[in-house]
Write a protein that holds these residues in place. Structure first.
Motif, PDB file in Angstrom:
ATOM      1  N   ASN A 290     -51.161  77.540 -43.613  1.00 18.71           N
ATOM      2  CA  ASN A 290     -51.285  78.059 -42.256  1.00 18.71           C
ATOM      3  C   ASN A 290     -50.345  77.282 -41.339  1.00 18.71           C
ATOM      4  O   ASN A 290     -50.352  76.045 -41.337  1.00 18.71           O
ATOM      5  CB  ASN A 290     -52.726  77.918 -41.760  1.00 18.71           C
TER       6      ASN A 290
ATOM      7  N   ASP B 280     -58.700  81.350 -39.536  1.00 23.24           N
ATOM      8  CA  ASP B 280     -59.730  81.836 -40.459  1.00 23.24           C
ATOM      9  C   ASP B 280     -60.581  80.649 -40.893  1.00 23.24           C
ATOM     10  O   ASP B 280     -60.063  79.567 -41.175  1.00 23.24           O
ATOM     11  CB  ASP B 280     -59.099  82.462 -41.699  1.00 23.24           C
TER      12      ASP B 280
ATOM     13  N   ASN C   6     -63.194  79.966 -43.807  1.00 25.29           N
ATOM     14  CA  ASN C   6     -63.834  80.442 -45.032  1.00 25.29           C
ATOM     15  C   ASN C   6     -65.044  79.571 -45.370  1.00 25.29           C
ATOM     16  O   ASN C   6     -64.967  78.343 -45.292  1.00 25.29           O
ATOM     17  CB  ASN C   6     -62.854  80.396 -46.199  1.00 25.29           C
TER      18      ASN C   6
ATOM     19  N   THR D  61     -62.449  80.439 -34.281  1.00 25.70           N
ATOM     20  CA  THR D  61     -62.479  80.679 -35.728  1.00 25.70           C
ATOM     21  C   THR D  61     -62.909  82.105 -36.030  1.00 25.70           C
ATOM     22  O   THR D  61     -63.760  82.678 -35.339  1.00 25.70           O
ATOM     23  CB  THR D  61     -63.439  79.703 -36.437  1.00 25.70           C
ATOM     24  N   GLU D  62     -62.283  82.652 -37.058  1.00 27.61           N
ATOM     25  CA  GLU D  62     -62.642  83.969 -37.563  1.00 27.61           C
ATOM     26  C   GLU D  62     -63.470  83.766 -38.829  1.00 27.61           C
ATOM     27  O   GLU D  62     -62.983  83.224 -39.828  1.00 27.61           O
ATOM     28  CB  GLU D  62     -61.378  84.761 -37.885  1.00 27.61           C
TER      29      GLU D  62
ATOM     30  N   LYS E  88     -65.089  84.019 -42.287  1.00 25.53           N
ATOM     31  CA  LYS E  88     -64.714  84.649 -43.549  1.00 25.53           C
ATOM     32  C   LYS E  88     -65.719  84.265 -44.634  1.00 25.53           C
ATOM     33  O   LYS E  88     -65.441  83.470 -45.522  1.00 25.53           O
ATOM     34  CB  LYS E  88     -63.304  84.223 -43.966  1.00 25.53           C
TER      35      LYS E  88
ATOM     36  N   HIS F 265     -56.266  81.556 -47.423  1.00 23.52           N
ATOM     37  CA  HIS F 265     -57.475  81.090 -46.764  1.00 23.52           C
ATOM     38  C   HIS F 265     -57.087  80.133 -45.644  1.00 23.52           C
ATOM     39  O   HIS F 265     -55.940  79.694 -45.564  1.00 23.52           O
ATOM     40  CB  HIS F 265     -58.423  80.406 -47.753  1.00 23.52           C
TER      41      HIS F 265
END
Length: 557
Positions: A324, A398, A400, A431-432, A434, A452
């Motif tokens: 990322n 993201d 996870n 944050t998304e 996942k 990820h």
């Protein structure tokens, strides 16, 4: 050979929802009666029912890296080396003794006699060499992190690319003497052999049932027939059945070389919801379960159940994937570290006895040091670092995290995710979410791909060696973290080859300081996992490294 069930069908069977688990707990009393059969030892019900938090990833320990797989495999398989009871230190098991050369490159093992595998195959030096050579000769996707995780991390190289390999050869010098030669010193070699991944497996069964016939991809491997239906070891229990998403049944091996104990049948019942596991214990449907939710500990004690903690030998961390763009900047990684209130995280989501972490190893492990960047909670400093990195207005990552599982280092992953995501948002990092089912989806995506973001994972130490923690995490490039740091890789490679502890310790202290400054990920806590049992379980072999074999359980009724 029988083809494996297509993956989509396999996963559908494995997916036990929380509501289904609650129904399971509600009718647990009758189900328990269905599984006790005739298994009794005098007046003792000799069927032991344990609630697993998920299916194992595989029944072939050489291709496993998860606790639920190893919980089962420890009953079926044994290695040359075990651990001393209640510790993480190595002890003889199938090898009665061993001698090593002064240069640390040759090891001669004297093997236990009159031991057979569950299929009747004799355990001898030829069987030992067959296992060592099998690991070394893995090909294709069998070499991937999602499969031969431990061999790849600890022994570094395979036969087709031997430049970095630790292993060289194994020779059966006598029927019960095996000599293993290494290409380079490995200070943790003997200790590493206590790992379930290096257990001895029947060469006959592996050949008959195609143990190495693996297809699919590293991200979604297809298990062999051996790994699904025919695992064969020398342990006190032999494999009977695996009903995916429901249970695994084992029974005592009648020709076991050691003491069988009271337990004659084991039923690992899959209950992925922690509330349902507690309810199953309360209703009498199971005899015990691991990873007790922190909020349940006192109420279970008050109700008369036996609750015990393992000594902490774990690490929970927030993984940072430098694939990322934002995470490539060390200032961003440092900002995330300063944004986390570890004290609040421990108090609100983790078991009693948990310690906050500043190293990726517990303080009982060689090389632990206070001389590291501690990143004490400082949200203002986090905001300043983000501003310096060009992210004054924040950004989105993201996040996870696994669902449908509890791990020794993370009994309630959803709660940990909620706690951390809230803390990060306070400094401008959104944050998304996942979420993914633990096995195989979550592990495969995190360990085998770079697709990820930040993520939750951890480790339960397998033996008392620093390399088993930091070497496994940061000893080379891996998709989980997405970075290349030759200086760190070189330092870890050199440290693991130093046999003298007094010389090795300062090297690992330097490495832990280096890791804290580089921030490849963030150590959060050293949780103390809790187990709970019915009153009839009077003794359980709790182990800091989960080396818990059920022939050692004592029952009162």
């Amino acid at each position: 050979m029988h083809a494996r069930t297509p993956k989509r069908r396999f996963l559908a069977a494995a997916a036990v929802t929380a509501s289904a688990a609650l129904v399971l707990a509600g009718c647990a009393e009758s189900q328990r009666g269905d599984n006790t059969g005739g298994g009794t030892d005098g007046d003792v019900d000799s069927t032991f029912i344990f609630a697993a938090s998920s299916d194992p990833k595989t029944l072939d320990p050489a291709f496993a890296s998860d606790g639920e797989s190893f919980r089962v495999s420890r009953q079926i398989f044994e290695g040359l080396v075990g651990v001393k009871e209640g510790t993480a230190d190595p002890a003889p098991l199938l090898a009665e003794s061993w001698e090593s050369s002064e240069d640390g490159l040759t090891y001669e093992f004297t093997l236990k006699k009159d031991v057979t595998f569950h299929d009747g195959t004799e355990f001898n030096a030829e069987a030992v060499c067959a296992n060592f050579d099998r690991w070394y000769e893995f090909e294709g996707i069998a070499q991937s992190e999602s499969l031969a995780y431990y061999y790849g991390k600890l022994y570094r190289g395979f036969k087709d690319k031997p430049e970095d390999a630790v292993y060289e050869s194994c020779e059966a010098t006598e029927d019960h003497k095996a000599t293993v030669k290494l290409k380079q010193p490995f200070a943790g070699f003997i200790s590493s052999l206590s790992l379930p991944a290096f257990a001895m497996q029947s060469p006959t069964a592996m050949e008959k049932y195609g143990a190495d016939e693996i297809s699919g991809s590293a991200e979604a491997p297809t298990l062999s027939e051996y790994a699904r239906e025919h695992p064969v070891g020398t342990g006190p229990f032999k494999f009977d059945t695996w009903n995916v998403g429901e249970n695994i049944e084992l029974s005592a091996y009648e020709d076991y070389w050691g003491e069988q104990g009271q337990v004659q049948k084991i039923n690992f019942r899959v209950i992925d919801d922690p509330v349902a596991r507690r309810q199953a214990l309360e209703s009498g449907g199971i005899d015990g379960y691991d990873l007790v939710a922190p909020a349940d500990v006192q109420s279970l004690k008050d109700a008369g159940f036996n609750v015990m903690n393992r000594d902490p030998f774990t690490i929970l961390y927030l993984g940072l994937n430098q694939a990322n763009e934002e995470l490539k900047d060390v200032k961003v990684r440092q900002a995330i570290a300063y944004a986390i209130d570890k004290e609040a995280l421990v108090k609100q989501t983790l078991p009693e006895g948990t310690k906050t972490a500043i190293n990726f190893i517990p303080d009982s492990v060689n090389g632990y040091t206070e001389d590291v960047e501690k990143y004490e909670y400082d949200p203002e400093k986090a905001k300043q670092l983000l501003k310096e990195a060009g992210y004054e207005d924040g950004f989105t990552l993201d996040f996870n995290y696994p669902t449908g599982v509890s791990r020794p280092y993370m009994p309630t992953p959803e709660q940990v995710f909620s706690n951390l995501s809230g803390q990060l948002e306070e400094v401008g990092i959104k944050t998304e979410a996942k979420p993914q089912k633990w096995s195989p989806d979550y592990l495969d995506q995190i360990q085998a791909t770079d697709d990820h973001g930040i993520h939750l994972l951890g480790w339960t130490g397998d033996y008392n060696d620093t390399d088993n923690f930091v070497g496994v995490f940061f000893g080379g490039q891996k998709p989980e973290f997405g970075f290349d740091n030759p200086e760190l890789f070189k330092a870890l490679s050199e440290a693991r080859q130093i046999p003298d502890l007094d010389e090795q310790t300062p090297k690992y202290e330097e490495i832990n300081t280096m890791i804290s400054e580089y921030v490849p990920s963030i150590p959060l806590a050293h949780p103390a996992p809790s187990l709970a049992f019915s009153e009839r379980v009077t003794s359980y072999p709790a182990s800091p490294v989960n080396d818990e074999v059920y022939n050692q359980i004592e029952l009162s009724e």
